[in-house]
Motif scaffolding. Structure first.
Motif, PDB file in Angstrom:
ATOM      1  N   ASP A  62       0.960  -1.178   0.027  1.00  0.00           N
ATOM      2  CA  ASP A  62       0.044  -0.008   0.038  1.00  0.00           C
ATOM      3  C   ASP A  62       0.887   1.174  -0.025  1.00  0.00           C
ATOM      4  O   ASP A  62       0.220   2.346  -0.097  1.00  0.00           O
ATOM      5  CB  ASP A  62      -0.847   0.028   0.998  1.00  0.00           C
ATOM      6  CG  ASP A  62      -0.426   0.184   2.546  1.00  0.00           C
ATOM      7  OD1 ASP A  62       1.215   0.020   2.396  1.00  0.00           O
ATOM      8  OD2 ASP A  62      -0.949   0.262   3.513  1.00  0.00           O
ATOM      9  N   GLY A  63       2.166   1.196   0.035  1.00  0.00           N
ATOM     10  CA  GLY A  63       3.120   2.143  -0.090  1.00  0.00           C
ATOM     11  C   GLY A  63       3.499   2.720   1.629  1.00  0.00           C
ATOM     12  O   GLY A  63       4.388   3.687   1.570  1.00  0.00           O
ATOM     13  N   GLY A  64       2.806   1.919   2.468  1.00  0.00           N
ATOM     14  CA  GLY A  64       3.398   2.218   3.773  1.00  0.00           C
ATOM     15  C   GLY A  64       4.320   1.310   4.467  1.00  0.00           C
ATOM     16  O   GLY A  64       4.477   0.310   3.849  1.00  0.00           O
ATOM     17  N   TRP A  65       4.837   1.636   5.640  1.00  0.00           N
ATOM     18  CA  TRP A  65       5.677   0.795   6.463  1.00  0.00           C
ATOM     19  C   TRP A  65       4.976   0.716   7.806  1.00  0.00           C
ATOM     20  O   TRP A  65       4.147   1.495   8.340  1.00  0.00           O
ATOM     21  CB  TRP A  65       6.954   1.391   6.572  1.00  0.00           C
ATOM     22  CG  TRP A  65       7.999   1.424   5.663  1.00  0.00           C
ATOM     23  CD1 TRP A  65       8.844   0.391   5.456  1.00  0.00           C
ATOM     24  CD2 TRP A  65       8.017   2.428   4.523  1.00  0.00           C
ATOM     25  NE1 TRP A  65       9.718   0.748   4.254  1.00  0.00           N
ATOM     26  CE2 TRP A  65       8.963   1.988   3.588  1.00  0.00           C
ATOM     27  CE3 TRP A  65       7.158   3.463   4.110  1.00  0.00           C
ATOM     28  CZ2 TRP A  65       9.358   2.801   2.393  1.00  0.00           C
ATOM     29  CZ3 TRP A  65       7.440   4.239   3.097  1.00  0.00           C
ATOM     30  CH2 TRP A  65       8.589   3.805   2.177  1.00  0.00           C
ATOM     31  N   THR A  76       6.309   5.341   8.215  1.00  0.00           N
ATOM     32  CA  THR A  76       5.996   5.675   7.107  1.00  0.00           C
ATOM     33  C   THR A  76       6.623   7.223   6.798  1.00  0.00           C
ATOM     34  O   THR A  76       7.322   7.599   5.847  1.00  0.00           O
ATOM     35  CB  THR A  76       4.672   5.440   6.640  1.00  0.00           C
ATOM     36  OG1 THR A  76       4.205   4.200   6.719  1.00  0.00           O
ATOM     37  CG2 THR A  76       4.284   6.023   5.405  1.00  0.00           C
ATOM     38  N   LEU A  77       6.452   7.838   7.930  1.00  0.00           N
ATOM     39  CA  LEU A  77       6.961   9.267   7.522  1.00  0.00           C
ATOM     40  C   LEU A  77       8.148   9.244   7.914  1.00  0.00           C
ATOM     41  O   LEU A  77       8.970  10.121   6.795  1.00  0.00           O
ATOM     42  CB  LEU A  77       6.489  10.164   8.791  1.00  0.00           C
ATOM     43  CG  LEU A  77       4.911  10.586   9.104  1.00  0.00           C
ATOM     44  CD1 LEU A  77       4.640  11.193  10.280  1.00  0.00           C
ATOM     45  CD2 LEU A  77       4.674  11.978   7.964  1.00  0.00           C
ATOM     46  N   SER A  78       8.869   8.531   8.447  1.00  0.00           N
ATOM     47  CA  SER A  78      10.439   8.519   8.738  1.00  0.00           C
ATOM     48  C   SER A  78      11.050   7.868   7.377  1.00  0.00           C
ATOM     49  O   SER A  78      12.030   8.359   6.841  1.00  0.00           O
ATOM     50  CB  SER A  78      10.899   7.677   9.919  1.00  0.00           C
ATOM     51  OG  SER A  78      12.309   7.699   9.876  1.00  0.00           O
ATOM     52  N   ALA A  79      10.601   6.742   6.871  1.00  0.00           N
ATOM     53  CA  ALA A  79      10.988   6.074   5.556  1.00  0.00           C
ATOM     54  C   ALA A  79      10.749   6.969   4.544  1.00  0.00           C
ATOM     55  O   ALA A  79      11.939   7.285   3.591  1.00  0.00           O
ATOM     56  CB  ALA A  79      10.281   4.892   5.379  1.00  0.00           C
ATOM     57  N   THR A  80       9.861   7.649   4.272  1.00  0.00           N
ATOM     58  CA  THR A  80       9.555   8.533   3.107  1.00  0.00           C
ATOM     59  C   THR A  80      10.404   9.970   3.182  1.00  0.00           C
ATOM     60  O   THR A  80      10.999  10.255   2.197  1.00  0.00           O
ATOM     61  CB  THR A  80       7.789   9.016   3.237  1.00  0.00           C
ATOM     62  OG1 THR A  80       7.221   7.868   3.156  1.00  0.00           O
ATOM     63  CG2 THR A  80       7.843  10.068   1.996  1.00  0.00           C
ATOM     64  N   LEU A 107       4.414   9.317   0.090  1.00  0.00           N
ATOM     65  CA  LEU A 107       3.478  10.343   0.247  1.00  0.00           C
ATOM     66  C   LEU A 107       1.977  10.026  -0.015  1.00  0.00           C
ATOM     67  O   LEU A 107       1.269  10.744   0.525  1.00  0.00           O
ATOM     68  CB  LEU A 107       4.293  11.569  -0.925  1.00  0.00           C
ATOM     69  CG  LEU A 107       5.396  11.967  -0.590  1.00  0.00           C
ATOM     70  CD1 LEU A 107       6.083  12.792  -1.792  1.00  0.00           C
ATOM     71  CD2 LEU A 107       5.567  12.809   0.628  1.00  0.00           C
ATOM     72  N   ARG A 108       1.829   9.297  -0.884  1.00  0.00           N
ATOM     73  CA  ARG A 108       0.322   8.945  -1.371  1.00  0.00           C
ATOM     74  C   ARG A 108      -0.471   8.341   0.041  1.00  0.00           C
ATOM     75  O   ARG A 108      -1.619   8.915   0.286  1.00  0.00           O
ATOM     76  CB  ARG A 108       0.220   8.186  -2.519  1.00  0.00           C
ATOM     77  CG  ARG A 108       0.459   8.899  -3.821  1.00  0.00           C
ATOM     78  CD  ARG A 108      -0.096   8.045  -5.068  1.00  0.00           C
ATOM     79  NE  ARG A 108       0.649   7.036  -5.379  1.00  0.00           N
ATOM     80  CZ  ARG A 108       1.773   6.783  -5.921  1.00  0.00           C
ATOM     81  NH1 ARG A 108       2.308   7.869  -6.734  1.00  0.00           N
ATOM     82  NH2 ARG A 108       2.279   5.640  -6.013  1.00  0.00           N
ATOM     83  N   VAL A 109       0.330   7.563   0.616  1.00  0.00           N
ATOM     84  CA  VAL A 109      -0.416   6.780   1.673  1.00  0.00           C
ATOM     85  C   VAL A 109      -0.476   7.771   2.806  1.00  0.00           C
ATOM     86  O   VAL A 109      -1.679   7.655   3.747  1.00  0.00           O
ATOM     87  CB  VAL A 109       0.322   5.475   2.046  1.00  0.00           C
ATOM     88  CG1 VAL A 109       1.471   5.695   2.886  1.00  0.00           C
ATOM     89  CG2 VAL A 109      -0.780   4.663   2.862  1.00  0.00           C
ATOM     90  N   LEU A 110       0.457   8.566   3.207  1.00  0.00           N
ATOM     91  CA  LEU A 110       0.474   9.519   4.121  1.00  0.00           C
ATOM     92  C   LEU A 110      -0.657  10.546   3.802  1.00  0.00           C
ATOM     93  O   LEU A 110      -1.386  11.126   4.820  1.00  0.00           O
ATOM     94  CB  LEU A 110       1.938  10.381   4.319  1.00  0.00           C
ATOM     95  CG  LEU A 110       2.819   9.260   4.626  1.00  0.00           C
ATOM     96  CD1 LEU A 110       4.267  10.378   4.594  1.00  0.00           C
ATOM     97  CD2 LEU A 110       2.722   9.100   6.385  1.00  0.00           C
ATOM     98  N   ALA A 111      -0.728  10.930   2.705  1.00  0.00           N
ATOM     99  CA  ALA A 111      -1.810  11.835   2.506  1.00  0.00           C
ATOM    100  C   ALA A 111      -3.208  11.439   2.851  1.00  0.00           C
ATOM    101  O   ALA A 111      -4.070  12.033   3.304  1.00  0.00           O
ATOM    102  CB  ALA A 111      -2.049  12.423   0.963  1.00  0.00           C
ATOM    103  N   ALA A 112      -3.325  10.025   2.498  1.00  0.00           N
ATOM    104  CA  ALA A 112      -4.537   9.402   2.822  1.00  0.00           C
ATOM    105  C   ALA A 112      -4.757   9.289   4.293  1.00  0.00           C
ATOM    106  O   ALA A 112      -6.074   9.601   4.851  1.00  0.00           O
ATOM    107  CB  ALA A 112      -4.790   8.031   2.276  1.00  0.00           C
ATOM    108  N   TRP A 113      -3.825   8.879   5.009  1.00  0.00           N
ATOM    109  CA  TRP A 113      -3.975   8.756   6.421  1.00  0.00           C
ATOM    110  C   TRP A 113      -4.195   9.998   7.302  1.00  0.00           C
ATOM    111  O   TRP A 113      -4.837  10.014   7.878  1.00  0.00           O
ATOM    112  CB  TRP A 113      -2.695   7.943   6.942  1.00  0.00           C
ATOM    113  CG  TRP A 113      -2.537   6.369   6.678  1.00  0.00           C
ATOM    114  CD1 TRP A 113      -3.441   5.509   6.071  1.00  0.00           C
ATOM    115  CD2 TRP A 113      -1.433   5.662   6.724  1.00  0.00           C
ATOM    116  NE1 TRP A 113      -3.005   4.410   5.866  1.00  0.00           N
ATOM    117  CE2 TRP A 113      -1.487   4.330   6.069  1.00  0.00           C
ATOM    118  CE3 TRP A 113       0.127   5.766   7.184  1.00  0.00           C
ATOM    119  CZ2 TRP A 113      -0.692   3.267   6.347  1.00  0.00           C
ATOM    120  CZ3 TRP A 113       0.940   4.921   6.812  1.00  0.00           C
ATOM    121  CH2 TRP A 113       0.482   3.614   6.660  1.00  0.00           C
TER     122      TRP A 113
END
Length: 512
Positions: A62-65, A76-80, A107-113
């Motif tokens: 899904d693009g996250g961690w 996910t913030l840290s890895a991105t 970035l896409r999954v963070l925007a959604a979350w």
């Protein structure tokens, strides 16, 4: 229990305890969060390419961690951010497209979350870490076509982050608790005059905090003790790093407590006992060098000493007493049932070994037991702020209440065992998100170490779960323990599995 089974369990436990002496800093899983911080802050450190590869390799579909239920936000913030920093610096010749693609998925999954309803777990320094990383990411993407800023959760602001950075920059002494997440201070952390590394070169027992304090100096001074510490840490996994190290006292306390409570006749080196005793000062003991003394580690260390036949006066715990309960450290925001269960263990076992001390602790023991019972959920379980799994919290509370909670706790302990029976998975395992060896071990301890363990339903359930322990004593465990990121104290998880395997064999043989 056959002689062979007993010998196998004891041999495995002895090997584990020996490993604690051979690797005194601790056996801890690598962390996406901490590794992402080193990619961003320390491109000069050995293993930089390996850390980048680790981040790309561990990204989810899904693009996250990270784990579900909000646990993925911080890693996910840290890895991105780390991948964006590496991409913008051009760290990988010819590999820029790969970094950009992975960062864009993040970035896409963070925007959604972050753009929708969000409930974040109770993790250390999360109220500072999230704003600091959102700010860094947004500085990276500013002006880049096709990339939008990441929203800050509505429940958070940058205000406290500015206060922290101002304090670090001023040269004032920084609270020990804050040192563990010093990287949130960004450029202000580099060489901050109010901060001194420990004797082994670490800052806050954190690779990220140590790298933040080194700043660009790390690139120029290969002989700096802090850089030497980081070079030693990155060798553990060939690049990726754990979220906290050393964890010497924490690891030894928990490993010995799990094993001894279950009746495993492990041989403990006398120097390890002496080391644990020496670590407990008037203010308690930290999990390891660079961390503040905390009530949890102090309690478990005291409990382990008592089980080892070397009980030590638990006076240091009074410093953590609040009006109604014991805090992990003075000024803690929130509260922990597992910490208070461990205090109950420490006081209760000390009184058991030193009956003359009973008048000093009896009232507090009764009050603690009542406080823990009052926080039981309607289904019979407990949840906690230091572990993602209710099986850990419930084992901590049920075992302490069973041993030291008196008659008033009988129903709570019985209900906890019924909850364990009711939540066993069809394949025989237990777990919050999936069946795991560690969580199954805690469930089995509740069934076989508390009053009513002779109930045949309990042994049948434990035997159904036994297959999920086999082969997992030294294997992989998913991260479930709370720090800045979820992590696995591998020796601790292995000890829980060994203890539960021993309990099943003992119950099958009719011992107990």
């Amino acid at each position: 229990m056959s002689i062979g089974e007993a010998v196998d369990t004891i041999a495995e436990a002895d090997e584990l305890v020996t490993s604690l002496m051979l690797r005194p800093w601790g056996q801890v899983s690598p962390s996406v969060y901490e590794t992402g911080r080193l990619v961003s802050l320390a491109p000069w450190l050995t293993g930089h390419r390996d850390r980048i590869d680790y981040l790309v390799r561990t990204q989810g579909q899904d693009g996250g961690w990270g784990a579900p239920d909000g646990y993925g936000v911080v890693p996910t913030l840290s890895a991105t951010e780390g991948l964006l920093a590496a991409w913008r610096r051009g760290d990988l010749d010819g590999g820029g497209d790969r970094l950009a693609a992975a960062a864009d998925r993040g970035l896409r999954v963070l925007a959604a979350w972050l753009g929708g309803p969000l409930e974040l777990p109770d993790m250390p320094a999360i109220e500072h870490i999230v704003p600091s990383l959102v700010d860094r990411i947004n500085r990276h993407v500013e002006g880049l076509p096709g990339r939008s800023p990441v929203p800050l959760p509505t429940s958070m602001s940058y205000d406290m982050l500015h206060v922290v950075r101002s304090r670090v920059r001023s040269g004032e002494e920084v609270p020990e608790k804050l040192l563990h997440a010093l990287e949130i201070a960004a450029e202000a952390a580099a060489g901050a005059p109010g901060i001194r590394p420990t004797s082994i070169g670490s800052v806050g027992a954190s690779p990220a905090a140590t790298a933040a304090w080194l700043g660009e100096r790390g690139d120029h001074d290969a002989h700096d003790p802090a850089r030497g510490h980081l070079e030693a840490v990155v060798r553990l996994f060939g690049g990726p790093v754990p979220v906290g190290l050393p964890i010497t006292v924490f690891e030894r306390g928990w490993v010995l407590s799990w094993l001894l409570r279950a009746g495993v006749a492990v041989e403990v080196p006398p120097e390890m006992v002496a080391d644990i005793r020496a670590a407990i000062g008037p203010a308690g003991t930290p999990a390891g060098p660079g961390l503040p003394a905390d009530c949890d580690t102090t309690s478990v260390a005291l409990y382990a000493l008592a089980l080892l036949g070397a009980p030590f006066e638990p006076d240091s715990l009074w410093a953590f007493r609040t009006g109604t309960h014991f805090s992990t450290w003075p000024g803690e925001q929130g509260m922990s049932v597992s910490v208070n269960a461990h205090v109950l263990d420490a006081f209760g076992e000390y009184v058991r070994r030193r009956p003359a001390a009973a008048p000093r602790y009896e009232q507090t023991i009764a009050e603690l037991a009542a406080w823990i019972r009052d926080r039981r959920l309607p289904d019979g379980s407990w949840t906690d702020r230091w572990h993602a799994s209710p099986y850990y919290a419930t084992a901590s509370c049920a075992l302490a209440l069973d041993a030291f909670g008196g008659d008033a706790s009988r129903e709570a302990v019985r209900a906890a065992a019924e909850w364990v029976l009711d939540t066993q998975r069809p394949d025989g395992s237990w777990g919050r998100w999936e069946g795991t060896a560690e969580e199954s071990a805690y469930a089995i301890q509740i069934l076989l170490l508390t009053s009513g363990h002779e109930d045949p339903r309990r042994l049948r359930a434990a035997e159904r779960g036994e297959a999920h322990l086999a082969g997992s004593g030294g294997g992989d465990h998913p991260p479930l323990w709370h720090d800045k990121d979820l992590y696995v104290p591998q020796a601790v998880a292995r000890a829980a599995v060994i203890a539960s395997s021993h309990l099943i064999r003992r119950a099958r043989a009719g011992v107990g």
